[in-house]
Scaffold this active site. Structure first.
Site, PDB file in Angstrom:
ATOM      1  N   GLU A   1       1.157  -1.461  -4.078  1.00 26.10           N
ATOM      2  CA  GLU A   1       1.408  -1.429  -2.634  1.00 26.10           C
ATOM      3  C   GLU A   1       2.660  -2.242  -2.286  1.00 26.10           C
ATOM      4  O   GLU A   1       3.489  -1.807  -1.496  1.00 26.10           O
ATOM      5  CB  GLU A   1       0.186  -1.996  -1.897  1.00 26.10           C
ATOM      6  CG  GLU A   1       0.293  -1.918  -0.373  1.00 26.10           C
ATOM      7  CD  GLU A   1      -0.959  -2.407   0.336  1.00 26.10           C
ATOM      8  OE1 GLU A   1      -1.899  -2.889  -0.341  1.00 26.10           O
ATOM      9  OE2 GLU A   1      -1.011  -2.302   1.576  1.00 26.10           O
TER      10      GLU A   1
ATOM     11  N   TYR B   1     -13.475   0.898   5.406  1.00 22.80           N
ATOM     12  CA  TYR B   1     -12.380   0.389   6.243  1.00 22.80           C
ATOM     13  C   TYR B   1     -12.881  -0.147   7.572  1.00 22.80           C
ATOM     14  O   TYR B   1     -13.761   0.433   8.195  1.00 22.80           O
ATOM     15  CB  TYR B   1     -11.355   1.505   6.488  1.00 22.80           C
ATOM     16  CG  TYR B   1     -10.140   1.033   7.252  1.00 22.80           C
ATOM     17  CD1 TYR B   1      -9.118   0.338   6.609  1.00 22.80           C
ATOM     18  CD2 TYR B   1     -10.027   1.262   8.623  1.00 22.80           C
ATOM     19  CE1 TYR B   1      -8.004  -0.108   7.310  1.00 22.80           C
ATOM     20  CE2 TYR B   1      -8.914   0.815   9.338  1.00 22.80           C
ATOM     21  CZ  TYR B   1      -7.904   0.129   8.678  1.00 22.80           C
ATOM     22  OH  TYR B   1      -6.810  -0.317   9.364  1.00 22.80           O
TER      23      TYR B   1
ATOM     24  N   ASP C   1       2.356  -5.705   9.701  1.00 25.25           N
ATOM     25  CA  ASP C   1       1.290  -6.318  10.484  1.00 25.25           C
ATOM     26  C   ASP C   1       1.389  -7.832  10.707  1.00 25.25           C
ATOM     27  O   ASP C   1       1.199  -8.312  11.809  1.00 25.25           O
ATOM     28  CB  ASP C   1      -0.065  -6.036   9.824  1.00 25.25           C
ATOM     29  CG  ASP C   1      -0.278  -4.551   9.524  1.00 25.25           C
ATOM     30  OD1 ASP C   1       0.572  -3.727   9.893  1.00 25.25           O
ATOM     31  OD2 ASP C   1      -1.317  -4.215   8.925  1.00 25.25           O
TER      32      ASP C   1
ATOM     33  N   TRP D   1       2.972   6.534   9.113  1.00 31.30           N
ATOM     34  CA  TRP D   1       4.281   6.447   8.425  1.00 31.30           C
ATOM     35  C   TRP D   1       4.141   6.572   6.919  1.00 31.30           C
ATOM     36  O   TRP D   1       5.056   7.056   6.249  1.00 31.30           O
ATOM     37  CB  TRP D   1       5.120   5.262   8.902  1.00 31.30           C
ATOM     38  CG  TRP D   1       4.810   3.865   8.500  1.00 31.30           C
ATOM     39  CD1 TRP D   1       3.584   3.299   8.360  1.00 31.30           C
ATOM     40  CD2 TRP D   1       5.777   2.825   8.229  1.00 31.30           C
ATOM     41  NE1 TRP D   1       3.721   1.971   8.045  1.00 31.30           N
ATOM     42  CE2 TRP D   1       5.053   1.646   7.962  1.00 31.30           C
ATOM     43  CE3 TRP D   1       7.168   2.759   8.203  1.00 31.30           C
ATOM     44  CZ2 TRP D   1       5.677   0.431   7.659  1.00 31.30           C
ATOM     45  CZ3 TRP D   1       7.786   1.558   7.910  1.00 31.30           C
ATOM     46  CH2 TRP D   1       7.049   0.415   7.639  1.00 31.30           C
ATOM     47  N   ASP D   2       2.982   6.206   6.382  1.00 25.70           N
ATOM     48  CA  ASP D   2       2.731   6.475   4.957  1.00 25.70           C
ATOM     49  C   ASP D   2       2.909   7.962   4.674  1.00 25.70           C
ATOM     50  O   ASP D   2       3.583   8.367   3.716  1.00 25.70           O
ATOM     51  CB  ASP D   2       1.302   6.096   4.567  1.00 25.70           C
ATOM     52  CG  ASP D   2       1.075   4.593   4.532  1.00 25.70           C
ATOM     53  OD1 ASP D   2       1.014   3.993   5.616  1.00 25.70           O
ATOM     54  OD2 ASP D   2       0.965   4.027   3.423  1.00 25.70           O
TER      55      ASP D   2
HETATM   56  C1  DGY Z   1      -4.356  -2.329   7.620  1.00 31.88           C
HETATM   57  O1  DGY Z   1      -5.510  -2.056   7.903  1.00 31.88           O
HETATM   58  O2  DGY Z   1      -4.013  -3.278   6.900  1.00 31.88           O
HETATM   59  C2  DGY Z   1      -3.289  -1.481   8.134  1.00 31.88           C
HETATM   60  O3  DGY Z   1      -2.032  -1.971   7.831  1.00 31.88           O
HETATM   61  C3  DGY Z   1      -3.428  -1.387   9.621  1.00 31.88           C
HETATM   62  O4  DGY Z   1      -3.118  -0.119   9.957  1.00 31.88           O
END
Ligand code: DGY
Length: 418
Positions: free
Chosen positions: A391, A80, A161, A34-35
């Protein structure tokens, strides 16, 4: 001002990794679903070619069954967690195994309207097929009982989230993760602005459960202990269907138009089940317990964006928001400041998100609440001017939070100016 516009454009250029835009450097080093849709609309304001590429690169990750994954791992990164080794999906380009709010068709319509050009027709025709397949997937995989409303099977699918709307369902989970949790996010930004470790244990426990089921939608639906009718996802899907229908007039068949219209009519009626007269807002439903989730969040205002409420309900939503704004100076907090779970700095438990502001403002505009709409748009601009293109933002102080130089926030800056 032109300086703000230049700054926003520079962020998109800096976060460009070759046809796709990372949300921000390091914290989110891949393409997010969605970003990217919002980012494509931002690109469309000054670089047509790049807008089309953003959408095309996202659907490189689309699955055969139509699902558009929430992350496309175009290039490896150690920054990540959880990466492709945790997701264990089988798509040629590594992807996650869940989806995110379907803004894609809305972005496609807007890019098509703004970014005309010699090949726009052919590109839109192809992407229309991708969007339709994705909406068909939502219907089949996430509303198998044909209720009219789709469910999410993971908090990450909401894009919100750690919303308090997921607290009770998450607290009920008894499954444990098998994957060791190696968070990377809190090495990039402060832990007080992120979900807690306890949340991550449960996020990953669900990922492990579904990976064990081979990401097969019917098996996931049967086995899932987390099945939530999210207001935001359904509102965004309904708006996306409206935009898909407009595109279908040019690119679709009569049968496809009828299918989209039927889904929209069913969903519009089903939304009545999410309305709380007492709380003056739409609230999620938990399909595992059959109960309403009593949490008032910014998601509950998003049906405005899709034209779902009656005029009376829209007025009630405006009144509810006014009560929130008696508590905090900046709109729109992601959780009601009247809720004891409100935390002004913690991700989706209080902070303001520019994309949500944009959709809510467009929604109020749709209902003729022009003053409230421009108040929200203006606040979004002020927050960025004073807090940076961050953000998210603290609704009590206006401080920029989370990642900086943030792509979708920059995109909204460009869209507000249009
Ligand atoms: C995150 O890693 O914080 C994202 O929102 C998950 O997709």
């Amino acid at each position: 001002t032109t300086i703000d516009i230049e700054a926003a454009r520079a962020i998109l250029r800096a976060n460009d990794r070759g046809g796709y835009t990372v949300p921000t450097d390091r914290l989110y080093p891949f393409q997010w679903n969605w970003d990217s849709a919002f980012v494509a609309m931002g690109w469309a304001t000054f670089d047509k070619e790049r807008a089309w590429r953003e959408l095309e690169r996202l659907v490189e990750g689309q699955w055969d069954d139509g699902m558009v994954p929430h992350i496309v791992f175009h290039a490896p990164s150690d920054d990540y967690f959880p990466g492709p080794d945790v997701w264990r999906t089988r798509h040629a380009i590594p992807t996650s195994g869940i989806t995110q709010p379907p803004v894609f068709a809305t972005a496609l319509r807007r890019v098509f309207e703004i970014a005309r050009g010699p090949d726009a027709q052919a590109r839109a025709a192809r992407l229309y097929r991708c969007a339709l397949a994705s909406h068909d997937w939502w219907e089949k995989a996430r509303d198998p009982e044909a209720t009219g409303l789709v469910a999410i099977l993971h908090p990450w699918e909401s894009g919100m989230d750690n919303s308090p709307a997921w607290d009770e369902a998450m607290a009920r989970l008894t499954i444990a993760p098998t994957t060791p949790i190696r968070r990377r996010d809190t090495s990039h930004i402060g832990a007080e602005m992120r979900p807690r470790d306890e949340d991550y244990r449960r996020f990953i426990a669900l990922v492990d459960l579904y990976a064990g089921l081979g990401w097969e939608p019917a098996a996931m639906w049967r086995a899932s202990p987390f099945k939530l009718v999210d207001v935001a996802t359904n509102a965004i899907l309904q708006k996306a269907e409206e935009d898909l229908l407009a595109l279908a007039a040019q690119f679709g068949t009569e049968a496809e138009r009828r299918r989209i219209e039927a889904r929209m009519a069913r969903r519009a009626a089903a939304f009545a089940r999410l309305w709380s007269e007492e709380r003056r807002i739409y609230q999620a439903r938990d399909l595992c317990t059959g109960t309403t989730v009593d949490a008032s969040t910014s998601a509950g205002l998003l049906p405005l964006f899709a034209g779902i409420p009656s005029a009376g309900q829209a007025a009630a939503l405006a009144a509810e928001l006014e009560d929130w704004l008696a508590k905090v100076p900046y709109p729109v907090p992601s959780t009601s400041p009247l809720d004891p779970r409100f935390e002004p700095k913690r991700y989706w438990r209080g902070p303001i998100w520019a994309v949500v502001n944009f959709m809510i403002a467009e929604g109020f505009e749709r209902y003729g609440h022009a003053a409230l709409a421009s108040r929200i748009h203006l606040a979004t601009q002020t927050l960025m001017r004073d807090g940076g293109i961050a953000e998210y933002f603290d609704p009590t102080s206006g401080d920029g939070l989370g990642g900086s130089q943030f792509s979708w926030t920059a995109a909204i800056r460009l869209m507000i100016d249009q």
